[in-house]
Design an enzyme around this catalytic site. Structure first.
Site, PDB file in Angstrom:
ATOM      1  N   CYS A 204      35.951 -30.015  42.147  1.00  0.00           N
ATOM      2  CA  CYS A 204      35.651 -29.564  40.849  1.00  0.00           C
ATOM      3  C   CYS A 204      35.783 -28.162  40.724  1.00  0.00           C
ATOM      4  O   CYS A 204      36.128 -27.473  39.847  1.00  0.00           O
ATOM      5  CB  CYS A 204      34.265 -30.044  40.427  1.00  0.00           C
ATOM      6  SG  CYS A 204      33.068 -29.875  41.715  1.00  0.00           S
ATOM      7  N   HIS A 367      28.022 -30.172  41.476  1.00  0.00           N
ATOM      8  CA  HIS A 367      29.408 -30.209  40.484  1.00  0.00           C
ATOM      9  C   HIS A 367      29.511 -28.893  39.959  1.00  0.00           C
ATOM     10  O   HIS A 367      28.399 -28.066  39.739  1.00  0.00           O
ATOM     11  CB  HIS A 367      29.198 -31.169  39.713  1.00  0.00           C
ATOM     12  CG  HIS A 367      30.163 -31.659  38.700  1.00  0.00           C
ATOM     13  ND1 HIS A 367      31.661 -31.633  39.337  1.00  0.00           N
ATOM     14  CD2 HIS A 367      30.648 -31.692  37.287  1.00  0.00           C
ATOM     15  CE1 HIS A 367      32.541 -32.193  38.523  1.00  0.00           C
ATOM     16  NE2 HIS A 367      31.793 -31.963  37.378  1.00  0.00           N
ATOM     17  N   ASN A 387      33.233 -29.528  31.237  1.00  0.00           N
ATOM     18  CA  ASN A 387      33.236 -30.003  32.570  1.00  0.00           C
ATOM     19  C   ASN A 387      34.691 -30.524  32.813  1.00  0.00           C
ATOM     20  O   ASN A 387      35.594 -31.184  32.075  1.00  0.00           O
ATOM     21  CB  ASN A 387      32.476 -31.394  32.473  1.00  0.00           C
ATOM     22  CG  ASN A 387      32.227 -32.163  33.631  1.00  0.00           C
ATOM     23  OD1 ASN A 387      33.002 -31.878  34.600  1.00  0.00           O
ATOM     24  ND2 ASN A 387      31.465 -33.186  33.387  1.00  0.00           N
TER      25      ASN A 387
END
Length: 845
Positions: A204, A367, A387
């Site tokens: 990520c 994350h 995201n």
């Protein structure tokens, strides 16, 4: 393209090269030498070799040995940057002969050869550091050259990155890009960062870096995050390779390096992509950049990075980590970032912490979230987030709900919502610290007018304390004529070698140099204590002092690496220069010490401060230069989690319980994790007291102390208070539960023979006006005549103490009375008595 690795002849390491710090004007090798520079270096090496032969024929064996080794090092440097195989063989033969001559001289004339002085910031030495850092995660990363920017011939046997367990679980296999993304072009003209999506790879941070880079490109045409991939078109953007082979240019371990990949990409058994892509699966570059980067980082099972680190490798932008803790200055940080973001000088992402227990419902632990925009107006400061973990429209599982990313209803309800879109979320800046752990920023280095960099290794000593080591460099600042302050950034980059590296930490201390002060003397730390970090990058920003031209930079390391290496970069808007630290002073002494249950005293605000390890530092004058004043350099290394402070005090080498600022010769008022240093000059040849303290008494660990001087010195441990004497201790309290006026606590002291004593009284709960008196007693046990006292009431942190005094034998004994102000105070006391004969101490009331 095959590459030969230029290796240092093994015998070079046996020639007795000892590292001695030397100032040098050589610049760091930021790129491979040009043909003209290479030819000039060759002539220099040839001249040095010829000079070595002349010295040997003239019988100057020490000079010959030195020149032979330097010439060999120059040839090895040329070897690393030589494209011709034939020329490489010639250079290798020449360097081998030179090393053989040096070895024979050393063996035959051993007593005449002095240790070599290695200039560790010479081009050859820095180049050797970069060469030793060429392998990361088992992948050799050659340094980038312009030859790597063109189409490379396809090799069916090219190694592929290791697939992640999740990919293997779904039976992923390698397929040509044309099969995985049949309609994709390399880069779409309409590219936006919000088009990029993360698949089921745990990268990520990298995908967030690609998102903010592409979004920056769409606004400013910067090619941020894209320009690392080759071949490229005339517009500087990556293009499709005619040979299906690509090279990526990454800034890793101090220099630009190359990773070669083919266009095979991971896909599921059904043919679905299992890599980064775009929503429409119409662009190839995210998957190729991801593959090249993850090949370098050890495979698709990728953990533990952040977007600042990743974008630094992709673009060279300066990474900065800001912890969103309770002490975070939200408004101040916004002001600094907002204007730079608007001008295109920085991009940023947000990261969550590891703990799921404290996580906002709906957010993902560990994350990264991309920041697409910052907005300000109508009294509000807003952040638009995305995201990266989303689903492409071409996925068979794509639905209107999961196309809107993983912004769940929990997230929408928990975050202070201002506005939301299909794939992004806008939140209030001032509430970020409630939901995210850190900001990861990347800054355009072109924002500064000047920069400099060096590449070093940190010398290790066998059996060093806590696997620690440190080294010193200097930063020279050329101030403008008006000598106004300028902002300086210093970035430490720890070189990586394996993704399995654990427990490796780096720290930075910046100290104003006493040598360059225009107003008085004394070294002063620029910044307050900061922890050593396991982040491979550590950035510190500070405003220069117009009266200081030189700063000492202490880089410290904790870990198990035998050869820890780092790159140090400095940025400013005024000319700056990184140089080696000053040469060591001629006299030195190293000592091992520790904070234990008895000697961990804490800082000077603790009642136990006097228990800290203290040393007598004695300077002696030189007979040939009796008027020479002394100079001292003091360094202390300890564990990474221990805040340490060294302080030199004028107390004639005697143990101290407290001090006044006027007594301090050198030492900062703050504590620094893992390492501290100080410097003093203009010292009389006499004895001084050196205190080595940890911040709290709970810190118990070992430390290593090194003291250097221009005068002969002796450093010895000062015995603790009461050493060699019989010790008695008593605890109690002043005051009564009903708050009425207290009865002063007292103790009966019985001595059976003439006795020397010292008595200390403390108020452990905090400073309190206290005093202690010793009386002879009458036959009825009442106080008779004052024998000794601590003087007037004092609220000194370490309490009050008597001088060393003598008591004759007394049949009725002596009475010790403990006093405190006010008379109604309720507080605990601690009485410590030291005697050279056995005594009896009994409480009276």
């Amino acid at each position: 393209m095959s590459r030969l690795v230029a290796r240092v002849p093994p015998v070079l390491s046996t020639l007795g090269l000892s590292v001695v710090s030397q100032n040098t004007q050589a610049c760091a090798p930021k790129r491979a030498p040009t043909p003209a520079e290479w030819s000039l270096k060759l002539k220099e090496a040839q001249a040095t070799g010829a000079r070595a032969t002349k010295h040997e024929l003239a019988g100057s064996f020490d000079a010959a040995f030195d020149s032979y080794v330097k010439a060999a090092q120059a040839y090895i440097f040329l070897l690393r940057h030589c494209p011709s195989q034939q020329k490489k063989e010639e250079l290798r033969a020449l360097s081998t002969k030179l090393v053989e001559r040096a070895t024979r001289i050393k063996q035959a004339k051993k007593d005449l050869i002095r240790p070599l002085q290695r200039e560790r910031l010479s081009i050859e030495e820095q180049d050797a550091v970069l060469e030793r850092s060429s392998t990361v995660n088992g992948v050799r990363l050659p340094r980038w050259t312009t030859r790597d920017a063109v189409d490379q011939p396809f090799h069916p046997t090219d190694s592929q990155p290791t697939l992640s367990p999740l990919q293997l679980q779904q039976r992923a296999c390698w397929r040509p890009a044309a099969e995985v993304f049949p309609t994709a072009q390399m880069v779409a003209s309409s590219l936006r960062g919000r088009d990029i999506v993360q698949d089921n790879v745990s990268d990520c941070s990298l995908v967030s870096a690609l998102i903010v880079g592409a979004e920056h490109h769409s606004k400013f045409g910067s090619k941020l995050g894209l320009s690392c991939l080759y071949p490229q078109g005339d517009d500087g953007l990556p293009r499709l390779s005619k040979t299906r082979r690509y090279t990526a240019r990454f800034l890793v371990n101090g220099t630009w390096r190359m990773v070669t990949i083919d266009d095979n990409l991971p896909a599921s058994e059904s043919g679905q992509p299992m890599s980064a892509s775009t929503k429409e699966q119409d662009q190839l570059w995210p998957a190729l950049v991801e593959k090249a980067y993850l090949k370098m980082m050890g495979g698709y099972e990728f953990h533990g990075s952040n977007s600042g680190i990743d974008l630094h490798a992709l673009s060279g932008w300066i990474p900065e980590h800001i912890a969103l803790s309770s002490g975070h200055h939200s408004g101040k940080t916004w002001t600094r970032i907002f204007d730079a973001f608007e001008a295109g000088r920085c991009v940023l992402t947000l990261g969550t912490g590891k703990s799921e227990a404290s996580l906002t419902p709906g957010l993902i632990a560990s994350h990264s979230y991309a920041v697409l925009d910052l907005r300000e107006g109508e009294g509000r400061r807003e952040v638009e987030l995305m995201n990266p973990w989303r689903t492409s429209t071409s996925s068979p599982t794509a639905t209107p709900s999961n196309l809107s990313s993983t912004w769940t209803e929990d997230v929408r309800n928990a975050l202070p919502r201002i506005d939301s879109g299909a794939e992004t979320f806008v939140v209030d800046w001032d509430h970020l610290s409630s939901h995210f752990e850190a900001l990861h920023l990347s800054w355009d280095p072109r924002s500064f007018r000047a920069s400099d960099s060096v590449h070093c290794s940190i010398p290790r000593k066998a059996g060093g304390t806590n696997s620690g080591a440190s080294t010193q460099l200097q930063l020279k600042v050329e101030h403008s004529p008006d000598r106004l302050p300028t902002e300086i950034w210093v970035l430490v980059s720890r070189h990586l070698h394996d993704k399995g590296d654990a427990e490796e930490f780096v720290g930075l201390n910046i100290v104003k140099s006493w040598r360059s002060s225009r107003k008085g003397r004394g070294a002063t730390r620029v910044h307050d204590a900061s922890s050593l970090t396991d982040n491979p990058f550590l950035l510190y920003r500070f405003d220069s002092d117009p009266d200081i031209d030189v700063y000492n930079l202490f880089v410290s390391y904790r870990g198990a690496a035998a050869d820890p290496r780092f790159t140090l970069r400095a940025f400013a808007d005024t000319p700056i220069k990184l140089e080696d630290g000053p040469p060591p002073l001629p006299y030195s002494q190293s000592l091992q010490g520790s904070w234990t249950e008895k000697t961990a005293g804490g800082n000077h605000a603790c009642a136990t401060f006097l228990n800290n390890p203290q040393y007598r530092v004695s300077l002696s004058s030189l007979p040939e230069r009796p008027n020479l004043r002394g100079e001292l350099s003091i360094r202390c290394d300890t564990s990474k989690d221990t805040p340490v402070n060294v302080k030199l005090v004028r107390r004639k080498g005697e143990r101290i319980a407290d001090f006044e600022e006027r007594d301090v010769v050198a030492g900062a008022s703050t504590y620094s994790y893992g390492f501290d240093s100080t410097h003093a000059d203009d010292l009389f040849p006499e004895s001084y007291t050196l205190v080595v303290s940890s911040f709290q008494p709970l810190h118990k660990t070992d430390f290593e102390l090194r003291v250097e001087s221009n005068l002969p010195l002796e450093v010895s441990l000062i015995p603790p208070e009461g050493a060699g004497m019989f010790a008695r201790s008593a605890r109690g309290s002043w005051g009564s539960p009903d708050g009425s006026e207290q009865v002063e606590p007292s103790f009966l002291l019985a001595v059976s023979k003439p006795t020397q004593l010292r008595i200390r009284l403390q108020a452990p709960e905090g400073p309190l006006p206290i005093a202690l008196s010793i009386y002879s007693t009458s036959t009825d046990g009442a106080p008779h005549e004052l024998v000794e006292s601590t003087g007037p009431f004092s609220d000194a942190v370490c309490g009050v103490v008597t001088r060393l005094f003598r008591l004759p034998t007394s049949d009725s004994g002596y009475l010790i009375i403990l006093r405190a102000l006010p008379s109604t105070v309720q507080a605990e006391f601690h009485l410590l008595l030291y005697a050279d004969q056995p005594v009896t101490l009994s409480p009276q009331r």
